[in-house]
Design a protein around this motif. Structure first.
Motif, PDB file in Angstrom:
ATOM      1  N   ASN A   1      -4.235 -10.000   2.492  1.00  0.00           N
ATOM      2  CA  ASN A   1      -5.528 -10.060   3.402  1.00  0.00           C
ATOM      3  C   ASN A   1      -6.692  -9.415   2.565  1.00  0.00           C
ATOM      4  N   LEU A   2      -6.329  -8.548   1.644  1.00  0.00           N
ATOM      5  CA  LEU A   2      -7.536  -7.893   0.833  1.00  0.00           C
ATOM      6  C   LEU A   2      -8.001  -8.807  -0.263  1.00  0.00           C
ATOM      7  N   ASN A   3      -7.141  -9.952  -0.391  1.00  0.00           N
ATOM      8  CA  ASN A   3      -7.470 -11.079  -1.571  1.00  0.00           C
ATOM      9  C   ASN A   3      -8.225 -12.072  -0.762  1.00  0.00           C
ATOM     10  N   LEU A   4      -7.436 -12.704   0.326  1.00  0.00           N
ATOM     11  CA  LEU A   4      -8.064 -14.099   0.589  1.00  0.00           C
ATOM     12  C   LEU A   4      -9.097 -13.573   1.849  1.00  0.00           C
ATOM     13  N   ARG A   5      -9.186 -12.480   2.418  1.00  0.00           N
ATOM     14  CA  ARG A   5     -10.070 -12.280   3.325  1.00  0.00           C
ATOM     15  C   ARG A   5     -11.150 -11.323   2.737  1.00  0.00           C
ATOM     16  N   GLU A   6     -11.106 -10.032   2.285  1.00  0.00           N
ATOM     17  CA  GLU A   6     -11.849  -9.182   1.791  1.00  0.00           C
ATOM     18  C   GLU A   6     -12.551  -9.685   0.660  1.00  0.00           C
ATOM     19  N   ARG A   7     -11.836 -10.171  -0.457  1.00  0.00           N
ATOM     20  CA  ARG A   7     -12.286 -10.489  -1.851  1.00  0.00           C
ATOM     21  C   ARG A   7     -13.112 -11.879  -1.907  1.00  0.00           C
ATOM     22  N   LEU A   8     -12.089 -12.877  -1.111  1.00  0.00           N
ATOM     23  CA  LEU A   8     -12.789 -14.100  -1.447  1.00  0.00           C
ATOM     24  C   LEU A   8     -13.440 -14.569  -0.064  1.00  0.00           C
ATOM     25  N   GLY A   9     -13.068 -13.992   1.026  1.00  0.00           N
ATOM     26  CA  GLY A   9     -14.041 -14.389   2.276  1.00  0.00           C
ATOM     27  C   GLY A   9     -13.548 -15.796   2.706  1.00  0.00           C
ATOM     28  N   TYR A  10     -12.288 -16.061   2.454  1.00  0.00           N
ATOM     29  CA  TYR A  10     -11.925 -17.640   2.752  1.00  0.00           C
ATOM     30  C   TYR A  10     -11.470 -17.737   4.376  1.00  0.00           C
ATOM     31  N   THR A  11     -10.832 -16.464   4.844  1.00  0.00           N
ATOM     32  CA  THR A  11     -10.278 -16.594   6.039  1.00  0.00           C
ATOM     33  C   THR A  11     -10.361 -15.491   6.822  1.00  0.00           C
ATOM     34  N   TYR A  12     -10.269 -15.260   8.455  1.00  0.00           N
ATOM     35  CA  TYR A  12     -10.277 -14.313   9.103  1.00  0.00           C
ATOM     36  C   TYR A  12      -8.903 -13.256   9.043  1.00  0.00           C
ATOM     37  N   GLY A  13      -7.957 -13.849   8.288  1.00  0.00           N
ATOM     38  CA  GLY A  13      -6.733 -13.142   8.181  1.00  0.00           C
ATOM     39  C   GLY A  13      -5.635 -13.852   7.604  1.00  0.00           C
ATOM     40  N   ALA A  14      -4.654 -13.285   6.860  1.00  0.00           N
ATOM     41  CA  ALA A  14      -3.477 -13.833   5.990  1.00  0.00           C
ATOM     42  C   ALA A  14      -2.624 -12.782   6.184  1.00  0.00           C
ATOM     43  N   SER A  15      -1.324 -13.395   6.594  1.00  0.00           N
ATOM     44  CA  SER A  15       0.088 -12.579   6.669  1.00  0.00           C
ATOM     45  C   SER A  15       1.197 -13.246   6.373  1.00  0.00           C
ATOM     46  N   SER A  16       2.166 -12.343   6.099  1.00  0.00           N
ATOM     47  CA  SER A  16       3.410 -12.669   5.860  1.00  0.00           C
ATOM     48  C   SER A  16       4.655 -12.263   6.642  1.00  0.00           C
ATOM     49  N   SER A  17       5.746 -12.901   6.754  1.00  0.00           N
ATOM     50  CA  SER A  17       6.964 -12.467   7.307  1.00  0.00           C
ATOM     51  C   SER A  17       8.278 -12.801   6.917  1.00  0.00           C
ATOM     52  N   PHE A  18       9.226 -12.126   7.352  1.00  0.00           N
ATOM     53  CA  PHE A  18      10.558 -12.231   7.178  1.00  0.00           C
ATOM     54  C   PHE A  18      11.302 -12.619   8.774  1.00  0.00           C
ATOM     55  N   ALA A  19      11.805 -13.807   9.230  1.00  0.00           N
ATOM     56  CA  ALA A  19      12.448 -13.804  10.329  1.00  0.00           C
ATOM     57  C   ALA A  19      13.975 -13.909  10.098  1.00  0.00           C
ATOM     58  N   SER A  20      14.219 -12.623  10.223  1.00  0.00           N
ATOM     59  CA  SER A  20      16.032 -12.362   9.776  1.00  0.00           C
ATOM     60  C   SER A  20      16.529 -12.793  11.027  1.00  0.00           C
ATOM     61  N   ARG A  21      17.688 -13.297  10.569  1.00  0.00           N
ATOM     62  CA  ARG A  21      18.666 -13.747  11.982  1.00  0.00           C
ATOM     63  C   ARG A  21      20.164 -13.226  11.312  1.00  0.00           C
ATOM     64  N   ARG A  22      21.214 -13.752  12.028  1.00  0.00           N
ATOM     65  CA  ARG A  22      22.448 -13.396  11.483  1.00  0.00           C
ATOM     66  C   ARG A  22      22.773 -14.201  10.175  1.00  0.00           C
ATOM     67  N   GLN A  23      22.131 -15.176   9.860  1.00  0.00           N
ATOM     68  CA  GLN A  23      22.236 -15.921   8.618  1.00  0.00           C
ATOM     69  C   GLN A  23      20.696 -15.766   8.192  1.00  0.00           C
ATOM     70  N   PRO A  24      20.681 -16.333   6.946  1.00  0.00           N
ATOM     71  CA  PRO A  24      18.810 -16.317   6.341  1.00  0.00           C
ATOM     72  C   PRO A  24      18.124 -17.025   7.094  1.00  0.00           C
ATOM     73  N   GLY A  25      17.144 -16.623   7.465  1.00  0.00           N
ATOM     74  CA  GLY A  25      16.118 -17.068   8.307  1.00  0.00           C
ATOM     75  C   GLY A  25      15.078 -17.502   7.546  1.00  0.00           C
ATOM     76  N   LEU A  26      13.906 -17.540   7.986  1.00  0.00           N
ATOM     77  CA  LEU A  26      12.645 -18.316   7.129  1.00  0.00           C
ATOM     78  C   LEU A  26      11.663 -17.338   6.993  1.00  0.00           C
ATOM     79  N   PHE A  27      11.435 -17.202   5.235  1.00  0.00           N
ATOM     80  CA  PHE A  27      10.169 -16.294   5.023  1.00  0.00           C
ATOM     81  C   PHE A  27       8.947 -17.104   4.976  1.00  0.00           C
ATOM     82  N   THR A  28       7.914 -16.787   5.513  1.00  0.00           N
ATOM     83  CA  THR A  28       6.622 -17.274   5.450  1.00  0.00           C
ATOM     84  C   THR A  28       5.391 -16.631   5.131  1.00  0.00           C
ATOM     85  N   MET A  29       4.560 -17.323   4.668  1.00  0.00           N
ATOM     86  CA  MET A  29       3.116 -16.753   4.275  1.00  0.00           C
ATOM     87  C   MET A  29       2.087 -17.739   4.917  1.00  0.00           C
ATOM     88  N   SER A  30       1.284 -17.288   5.786  1.00  0.00           N
ATOM     89  CA  SER A  30       0.355 -17.830   6.362  1.00  0.00           C
ATOM     90  C   SER A  30      -0.969 -17.802   6.413  1.00  0.00           C
TER      91      SER A  30
END
Length: 457
Positions: free
Chosen positions: A297-326
């Motif tokens: 967020n500090l890079n893409l939103r605050e420094r570059l001004g490219y976006t209103y927001g940027a995030s990442s997450s791990f969707a953990s399940r019984r088995q490995p789920g999805l890691f995503t940056m968006s």
């Protein structure tokens, strides 16, 4: 009146003391497990029954049937139709709630303690004697198909679907949406719903969790009365195929001619919920993209001004789920945004996090943790998590200490093991003609252009 310097963040207060209520375990003769957390501050109780009936348990031809079955539990039961169930629920003042995940299907209620016994009766009816009226099945199926079409017309949700498709190996359940595809949902009939319920909503191995103004003895007595004579066990569930689809970073552009923005997802296979480095990965994610002051967020939103927001997450399940940056950016900065997202992953692997970053991430996660546990519903949800992922009963007693003890070295080690910048699926929903050349010039991997119709292939 004293002057307030609004350029400064308010000082951080101390963490409020918190203790997860003791967990009491029981088991009925028919195999139903009971987990009870007694909370006697208010005369309110939440009860949920958790079944091995998630998206992983449905066959490929009827993908989506798990979600439709759960949605239809209140559409008719025993001698009651949907209206009569609604009237009974309203009359008792109880709140019914049902849901499905990849791992489980669940249904339950929240009510005043005085209404606990009749509320158990309602829950037993919808779980044990659902009728699945034909017209209700058709309605649920049509609504589900309309939702899928609507999601594919929305760039952000289309990007989410395409990302899963290119992260997991072809044929993996995790490669499709939990709610199914158009062609599979179209095959979900009343017989398919009834067969899924008969096969998966069985007492052996199911767990009834209760939190609130009730004792373990009271819960056991009510469970015996309403569920004790229920018999049957579900078949074992085959594990999902969690192999990655890609062996090198690949850019997939889902073409939307005329788009002025690009929805970007960078993803790969993540972790299972019971992973031993779960706390380190949680802190890692907070630093990378899990908070407003994250690096993304500090890079893409605050420094570059490219976006209103940027995030990442791990969707953990019984088995490995999805890691995503968006994120979503203007078309002309799409390629640079992709290169910055991949750079952030590599930087976290090779450069230690600062003390301030580590403190902020740990304190944020430890500070927000109790917020979800101020209601009986929130505590019951944590009990379901303990059951679903095989965590110890005292897991949440040490949860905040587990977060606060994560070191900078552990974050960096987790980043090296859990982030895959060289094997990521970079999915972009945007105007391929305008962005393909610059994406190829990045030289991070091959670039493919596909259409939204690929989601049904």
């Amino acid at each position: 009146m004293s002057a307030v310097d609004r350029a400064l963040a308010p000082p951080r207060g101390p963490l409020r003391p918190f203790r997860f209520p003791p967990v009491h375990r029981r088991r009925l003769a028919n195999g139903v497990n009971l987990l009870v957390a007694e909370m006697h501050s208010f005369p309110v109780v939440t009860v949920d029954v958790v079944f091995d009936a998630g998206g992983l348990t449905e066959n490929r031809e009827h993908a989506g049937v798990a979600a439709i079955t759960t949605a239809l539990l209140e559409s008719g039961a025993g001698e009651m139709d949907a209206d009569e169930i609604a009237e009974r629920v309203d009359g008792l003042g109880i709140s019914l709630d049902s849901g499905v995940s990849w791992d489980t299907g669940q249904s339950g209620f929240t009510c005043l303690r005085a209404r606990l016994e009749p509320a158990f009766g309602v829950l037993a009816d919808i779980l044990r004697r659902p009728t699945f009226p034909e017209r209700e099945v058709e309605r649920a199926r049509d609504e589900r198909m309309a939702t899928i079409q609507q999601r594919r017309g929305t760039p952000s949700t289309l990007a989410d679907e395409a990302e899963s498709r290119w992260v997991f190996a072809p044929g993996s359940s995790f490669g499709r949406p939990l709610g199914g595809l158009l062609r599979t949902v179209a095959e979900v009939s009343r017989d398919a719903v009834a067969a899924f319920h008969a096969a998966r909503y069985r007492p052996a191995g199911a767990t009834l969790v209760a939190a609130g103004d009730v004792t373990a003895d009271e819960v056991q007595a009510l469970a015996e009365r309403w569920f004790g004579d229920w018999e049957g066990a579900p078949d074992p569930v085959a594990p999902a195929d969690v192999r990655p689809r890609l062996d090198r970073t690949t850019i997939i552009v889902v073409d939307r001619p005329g788009s002025v923005q690009s929805e970007i997802r960078v993803g790969h296979v993540g972790i299972e919920r019971a992973a031993p480095d779960y706390f380190a990965v949680s802190v890692l994610n907070a630093i990378l993209g899990g908070t407003f002051s994250s690096r993304m967020n500090l890079n893409l939103r605050e420094r570059l001004g490219y976006t209103y927001g940027a995030s990442s997450s791990f969707a953990s399940r019984r088995q490995p789920g999805l890691f995503t940056m968006s994120t979503a950016v203007q078309t002309e900065v799409t390629a640079h945004s992709v290169s910055e997202m991949l750079r952030e992953m590599r930087e976290l692997q090779h450069e230690p996090v600062t003390g301030a970053e580590l403190d902020d991430a740990r304190n944020f996660l430890a500070g927000v943790f109790p917020l979800g546990l101020q209601t009986t519903d929130g505590v019951a949800s944590k009990l379901s998590t303990i059951v679903t992922y095989g965590l110890p009963d005292d897991y949440y007693d040490g949860y905040r200490d587990g977060l606060l003890s994560v070191t900078a070295a552990e974050v960096q080690e987790a980043a090296r093991r859990r982030l895959w910048p060289d094997r990521a699926a970079v999915v972009i929903v945007g105007d391929a003609e305008k962005i393909r050349g610059e994406l190829e010039a990045l030289d991070v991997g091959p670039v493919q252009v596909v259409g939204a119709e690929e989601m049904e292939a």
